[in-house]
Design a protein around this motif. Structure first.
Motif, PDB file in Angstrom:
ATOM      1  N   ASP A 228       0.840  -1.191   0.000  1.00 35.59           N
ATOM      2  CA  ASP A 228       0.000   0.000   0.000  1.00 35.59           C
ATOM      3  C   ASP A 228       0.876   1.242   0.000  1.00 35.59           C
ATOM      4  O   ASP A 228       1.974   1.253   0.573  1.00 35.59           O
ATOM      5  N   VAL A 229       0.388   2.303  -0.627  1.00 34.32           N
ATOM      6  CA  VAL A 229       1.156   3.542  -0.730  1.00 34.32           C
ATOM      7  C   VAL A 229       1.449   4.116   0.653  1.00 34.32           C
ATOM      8  O   VAL A 229       2.508   4.704   0.883  1.00 34.32           O
ATOM      9  N   SER A 230       0.550   3.949   1.579  1.00 33.43           N
ATOM     10  CA  SER A 230       0.760   4.468   2.929  1.00 33.43           C
ATOM     11  C   SER A 230       1.989   3.845   3.590  1.00 33.43           C
ATOM     12  O   SER A 230       2.665   4.486   4.401  1.00 33.43           O
ATOM     13  N   VAL A 231       2.306   2.604   3.239  1.00 30.38           N
ATOM     14  CA  VAL A 231       3.504   1.943   3.780  1.00 30.38           C
ATOM     15  C   VAL A 231       4.759   2.624   3.256  1.00 30.38           C
ATOM     16  O   VAL A 231       5.720   2.857   3.991  1.00 30.38           O
ATOM     17  N   TYR A 232       4.762   2.972   1.964  1.00 34.26           N
ATOM     18  CA  TYR A 232       5.910   3.673   1.385  1.00 34.26           C
ATOM     19  C   TYR A 232       6.100   5.039   2.040  1.00 34.26           C
ATOM     20  O   TYR A 232       7.231   5.457   2.316  1.00 34.26           O
ATOM     21  N   ILE A 233       5.000   5.730   2.277  1.00 32.48           N
ATOM     22  CA  ILE A 233       5.098   7.045   2.905  1.00 32.48           C
ATOM     23  C   ILE A 233       5.621   6.924   4.330  1.00 32.48           C
ATOM     24  O   ILE A 233       6.473   7.701   4.775  1.00 32.48           O
ATOM     25  N   GLU A 234       5.147   5.927   5.048  1.00 28.04           N
ATOM     26  CA  GLU A 234       5.599   5.721   6.424  1.00 28.04           C
ATOM     27  C   GLU A 234       7.094   5.413   6.470  1.00 28.04           C
ATOM     28  O   GLU A 234       7.821   5.927   7.331  1.00 28.04           O
ATOM     29  N   GLY A 316      12.652  10.985  -5.439  1.00 29.96           N
ATOM     30  CA  GLY A 316      11.559  11.541  -6.225  1.00 29.96           C
ATOM     31  C   GLY A 316      11.550  11.030  -7.648  1.00 29.96           C
ATOM     32  O   GLY A 316      10.491  10.660  -8.180  1.00 29.96           O
ATOM     33  N   SER A 317      12.709  10.985  -8.286  1.00 31.80           N
ATOM     34  CA  SER A 317      12.778  10.480  -9.656  1.00 31.80           C
ATOM     35  C   SER A 317      12.509   8.979  -9.711  1.00 31.80           C
ATOM     36  O   SER A 317      11.892   8.479 -10.658  1.00 31.80           O
ATOM     37  N   VAL A 318      12.968   8.240  -8.683  1.00 34.76           N
ATOM     38  CA  VAL A 318      12.697   6.799  -8.640  1.00 34.76           C
ATOM     39  C   VAL A 318      11.193   6.542  -8.531  1.00 34.76           C
ATOM     40  O   VAL A 318      10.633   5.680  -9.236  1.00 34.76           O
ATOM     41  N   ALA A 319      10.525   7.291  -7.664  1.00 33.74           N
ATOM     42  CA  ALA A 319       9.079   7.122  -7.512  1.00 33.74           C
ATOM     43  C   ALA A 319       8.328   7.547  -8.771  1.00 33.74           C
ATOM     44  O   ALA A 319       7.321   6.925  -9.143  1.00 33.74           O
ATOM     45  N   SER A 320       8.812   8.593  -9.441  1.00 31.79           N
ATOM     46  CA  SER A 320       8.161   9.029 -10.680  1.00 31.79           C
ATOM     47  C   SER A 320       8.264   7.955 -11.753  1.00 31.79           C
ATOM     48  O   SER A 320       7.284   7.681 -12.475  1.00 31.79           O
ATOM     49  N   ARG A 321       9.421   7.326 -11.862  1.00 28.46           N
ATOM     50  CA  ARG A 321       9.599   6.247 -12.825  1.00 28.46           C
ATOM     51  C   ARG A 321       8.708   5.058 -12.475  1.00 28.46           C
ATOM     52  O   ARG A 321       8.119   4.421 -13.354  1.00 28.46           O
ATOM     53  N   TRP A 322       8.620   4.750 -11.183  1.00 30.23           N
ATOM     54  CA  TRP A 322       7.754   3.658 -10.733  1.00 30.23           C
ATOM     55  C   TRP A 322       6.290   3.944 -11.057  1.00 30.23           C
ATOM     56  O   TRP A 322       5.571   3.091 -11.570  1.00 30.23           O
ATOM     57  N   ALA A 378     -13.457   2.829 -10.124  1.00 27.70           N
ATOM     58  CA  ALA A 378     -13.208   3.666  -8.945  1.00 27.70           C
ATOM     59  C   ALA A 378     -11.971   3.189  -8.191  1.00 27.70           C
ATOM     60  O   ALA A 378     -11.170   3.994  -7.704  1.00 27.70           O
ATOM     61  N   SER A 379     -11.810   1.851  -8.122  1.00 32.53           N
ATOM     62  CA  SER A 379     -10.636   1.316  -7.430  1.00 32.53           C
ATOM     63  C   SER A 379      -9.350   1.702  -8.146  1.00 32.53           C
ATOM     64  O   SER A 379      -8.361   2.078  -7.522  1.00 32.53           O
ATOM     65  N   TYR A 380      -9.358   1.590  -9.490  1.00 35.73           N
ATOM     66  CA  TYR A 380      -8.163   1.945 -10.243  1.00 35.73           C
ATOM     67  C   TYR A 380      -7.835   3.428 -10.082  1.00 35.73           C
ATOM     68  O   TYR A 380      -6.680   3.800  -9.863  1.00 35.73           O
ATOM     69  N   MET A 381      -8.843   4.296 -10.206  1.00 33.87           N
ATOM     70  CA  MET A 381      -8.598   5.735 -10.102  1.00 33.87           C
ATOM     71  C   MET A 381      -8.101   6.101  -8.704  1.00 33.87           C
ATOM     72  O   MET A 381      -7.261   6.986  -8.544  1.00 33.87           O
ATOM     73  N   THR A 382      -8.617   5.401  -7.698  1.00 33.04           N
ATOM     74  CA  THR A 382      -8.145   5.663  -6.338  1.00 33.04           C
ATOM     75  C   THR A 382      -6.670   5.335  -6.202  1.00 33.04           C
ATOM     76  O   THR A 382      -5.889   6.108  -5.632  1.00 33.04           O
ATOM     77  N   MET A 383      -6.253   4.182  -6.726  1.00 35.72           N
ATOM     78  CA  MET A 383      -4.842   3.801  -6.673  1.00 35.72           C
ATOM     79  C   MET A 383      -3.970   4.769  -7.467  1.00 35.72           C
ATOM     80  O   MET A 383      -2.860   5.107  -7.055  1.00 35.72           O
ATOM     81  N   TYR A 384      -4.484   5.205  -8.608  1.00 36.70           N
ATOM     82  CA  TYR A 384      -3.724   6.161  -9.429  1.00 36.70           C
ATOM     83  C   TYR A 384      -3.489   7.457  -8.658  1.00 36.70           C
ATOM     84  O   TYR A 384      -2.370   7.982  -8.625  1.00 36.70           O
ATOM     85  N   HIS A 385      -4.532   7.983  -8.056  1.00 33.90           N
ATOM     86  CA  HIS A 385      -4.393   9.239  -7.324  1.00 33.90           C
ATOM     87  C   HIS A 385      -3.509   9.074  -6.089  1.00 33.90           C
ATOM     88  O   HIS A 385      -2.782  10.000  -5.705  1.00 33.90           O
ATOM     89  N   LYS A 386      -3.544   7.915  -5.472  1.00 29.73           N
ATOM     90  CA  LYS A 386      -2.649   7.663  -4.335  1.00 29.73           C
ATOM     91  C   LYS A 386      -1.192   7.685  -4.783  1.00 29.73           C
ATOM     92  O   LYS A 386      -0.334   8.273  -4.119  1.00 29.73           O
ATOM     93  N   ARG A 387      -0.917   7.022  -5.908  1.00 32.13           N
ATOM     94  CA  ARG A 387       0.454   7.021  -6.416  1.00 32.13           C
ATOM     95  C   ARG A 387       0.893   8.423  -6.804  1.00 32.13           C
ATOM     96  O   ARG A 387       2.030   8.827  -6.548  1.00 32.13           O
ATOM     97  N   ALA A 389      -0.205  11.250  -5.588  1.00 30.08           N
ATOM     98  CA  ALA A 389       0.020  12.008  -4.356  1.00 30.08           C
ATOM     99  C   ALA A 389       1.343  11.611  -3.702  1.00 30.08           C
ATOM    100  O   ALA A 389       2.070  12.458  -3.159  1.00 30.08           O
ATOM    101  N   PHE A 390       1.682  10.329  -3.769  1.00 30.57           N
ATOM    102  CA  PHE A 390       2.946   9.852  -3.202  1.00 30.57           C
ATOM    103  C   PHE A 390       4.139  10.440  -3.946  1.00 30.57           C
ATOM    104  O   PHE A 390       5.117  10.883  -3.331  1.00 30.57           O
ATOM    105  N   VAL A 391       4.076  10.479  -5.273  1.00 25.81           N
ATOM    106  CA  VAL A 391       5.162  11.073  -6.057  1.00 25.81           C
ATOM    107  C   VAL A 391       5.298  12.555  -5.745  1.00 25.81           C
ATOM    108  O   VAL A 391       6.404  13.075  -5.575  1.00 25.81           O
ATOM    109  N   THR A 392       4.188  13.246  -5.660  1.00 24.45           N
ATOM    110  CA  THR A 392       4.223  14.676  -5.326  1.00 24.45           C
ATOM    111  C   THR A 392       4.820  14.897  -3.941  1.00 24.45           C
ATOM    112  O   THR A 392       5.598  15.834  -3.718  1.00 24.45           O
ATOM    113  N   TYR A 393       4.465  14.021  -3.011  1.00 28.11           N
ATOM    114  CA  TYR A 393       5.016  14.116  -1.655  1.00 28.11           C
ATOM    115  C   TYR A 393       6.536  13.968  -1.664  1.00 28.11           C
ATOM    116  O   TYR A 393       7.251  14.745  -1.017  1.00 28.11           O
TER     117      TYR A 393
END
Length: 437
Positions: A228-234, A316-322, A378-387, A389-393
């Motif tokens: 989950d993206v929250s794990v990467y942020i943590e 940041g660049s690694v996450a953007s590529r991911w 909706a599930s796909y769009m949610t995951m996309y927006h999470k990713r 947001a993670f890259v922006t973070y």
């Protein structure tokens, strides 16, 4: 930040893809890591860094003042020859002694304070949260061994240069051989002790940064796992928190060492260019040795700080590529006639979709295409927006090793270099002049 009680997310994050080690291998690695840490702590005890009690504190500073200040000062007074002005400049010896004592005292003071407050394991961040992870034990051991190797690599050539200077100086001083041998041995012992203390502070900062670089380099591998993206942020918050702690613990040390080393360079420049006598290797060689040693220590610190800063900024660049890789791979589902909005969901669950090839002439192929439901979309769009947001973070929180807010990276190092060069050229312009009649 989540404390060690968040082990439910951090333990699989580190160990999911690591092949399970045998219990014997884990115990062996843990034993080797403990031995390496004990070896490092023993070294620090010998040179007075582990001031855990008032007795150790008093003994450490007594040895420092005796070997690094009193002994060389006594030898300078004893061996000075008033009739050898061509080969001896007393002011040079005293100024070099002050410079060497200051950088060693700063190193001893700052490092001993941190060790007394945190201990060796917490100071190096090799504690229960990290040090007991089998994946990193071997790399920890290699980095600790690298501490001693790097110390020997820099001490040995500087020691040979210092010894050569002292031997040549004694030859021209024309003193009795037994007194000359005693002076050389005493000076070399004093110089070696103060130099090891100074370089040990720089190398400990280098070691702490390199141990954290291991985790920053491993962070890119975490993105390859289906977490989950929250794990990467943590995990990133934890790494950034440790980086902030390193910067906080070493900022005074780095700032004071930089100021003293810079002052030493200007002092040596002014003394050698402003002196009207003869400057040679005998009376001015200590300036070269002192400048080389101090510059080596600062280069080690700046290299370690710049390295960990660039690792942190590169996430940041690694996450953007991911993120781009996952998003673009979903377009491959359109070749199968599947809506691209659910491509990543299908890729994440390969058992729910069966690849079928249809010819272009098969007009009824559309009857067999599974249509995306609103829930899947909706599930796909949610995951996309999470990713996203993670890259922006990550791009907005790159971080790095800092000194009171200034990030130590190539830009700061270039700025320091050009400031130093400008001042050096100014001093040279004021001291070296050519007049014509």
């Amino acid at each position: 930040m989540a404390a060690p009680n968040s082990s439910t997310t951090q333990t699989p994050l580190i160990q999911t893809e690591t092949p399970p080690l045998q219990q014997e291998d884990v115990e062996v690695n843990d034993t080797q890591l403990s031995k390496s840490l004990d070896r490092l702590e023993t070294f620090l005890r010998i040179f007075g860094f582990c001031q855990y009690s008032f007795l150790r504190f008093s003994l450490s500073w007594f040895c420092f003042l005796l070997l690094c200040v009193a002994l060389p000062l006594f030898i300078i007074q004893l061996s000075y020859c008033s009739n050898c002005e061509k080969y001896e400049v007393k002011n040079f010896e005293l100024e070099i002694l002050i410079s060497q004592s200051l950088v060693a005292a700063i190193s001893l003071l700052c490092v001993s304070h941190n060790l007394r407050k945190y201990g060796v394991r917490k100071f190096l961040f090799v504690d229960g949260q990290h040090g007991h992870l089998a994946e990193f034990r071997r790399e920890y051991i290699q980095k600790i061994h690298g501490f001693f190797k790097l110390l020997g690599v820099w001490i040995l050539p500087c020691f040979l240069l210092k010894a050569a200077r002292e031997v040549i100086h004694i030859v021209y001083a024309h003193q009795s051989w037994w007194q000359s041998v005693g002076i050389v041995v005493a000076l070399l012992v004093s110089w070696t002790y103060s130099t090891i203390i100074y370089l040990s502070g720089s190398l400990l900062f280098h070691l702490v940064c390199n141990l954290q670089v291991i985790h920053f380099e491993n962070y890119g591998k975490l993105l390859e796992r289906d977490l989950d993206v929250s794990v990467y942020i943590e995990e990133h918050v934890r790494l950034k928190h440790h980086l902030s702690k390193i910067s906080h613990r070493f900022r005074i040390y780095l700032l004071l060492e930089f100021l003293v080393v810079t002052a030493t360079q200007f002092m040596s420049l002014l003394e050698t260019t402003g002196n009207y006598g003869i400057i040679n290797f005998i009376n001015g060689g200590d300036f070269a040795v002192a400048c080389i040693v101090e510059l080596v220590g600062m280069v080690i610190c700046l290299h370690a700080a710049a390295k960990i800063s660039h690792r942190a900024q590169g996430l940041g660049s690694v996450a953007s590529r991911w993120h781009a890789s996952i998003t673009c791979s979903s377009n491959g589902a359109s070749q199968l006639g599947i809506n691209s909005n659910v491509g990543s969901l299908e890729a994440a669950n390969p058992s729910s979709s069966i690849p079928i090839s249809y010819s272009e002439s098969d007009l009824e192929s559309g009857d067999y295409v599974p249509m995306a439901t609103n829930t899947q979309l909706a599930s796909y769009m949610t995951m996309y927006h999470k990713r996203q947001a993670f890259v922006t973070y990550l791009q907005s929180n790159s971080g790095g090793a800092t000194i009171f807010g200034w990030t130590i990276d190539r830009a700061l190092i270039n700025t320091i270099f050009f400031i130093e060069l400008t001042v050096v050229l100014f001093v040279l312009g004021k001291t070296i002049t050519f007049t014509t009649k």
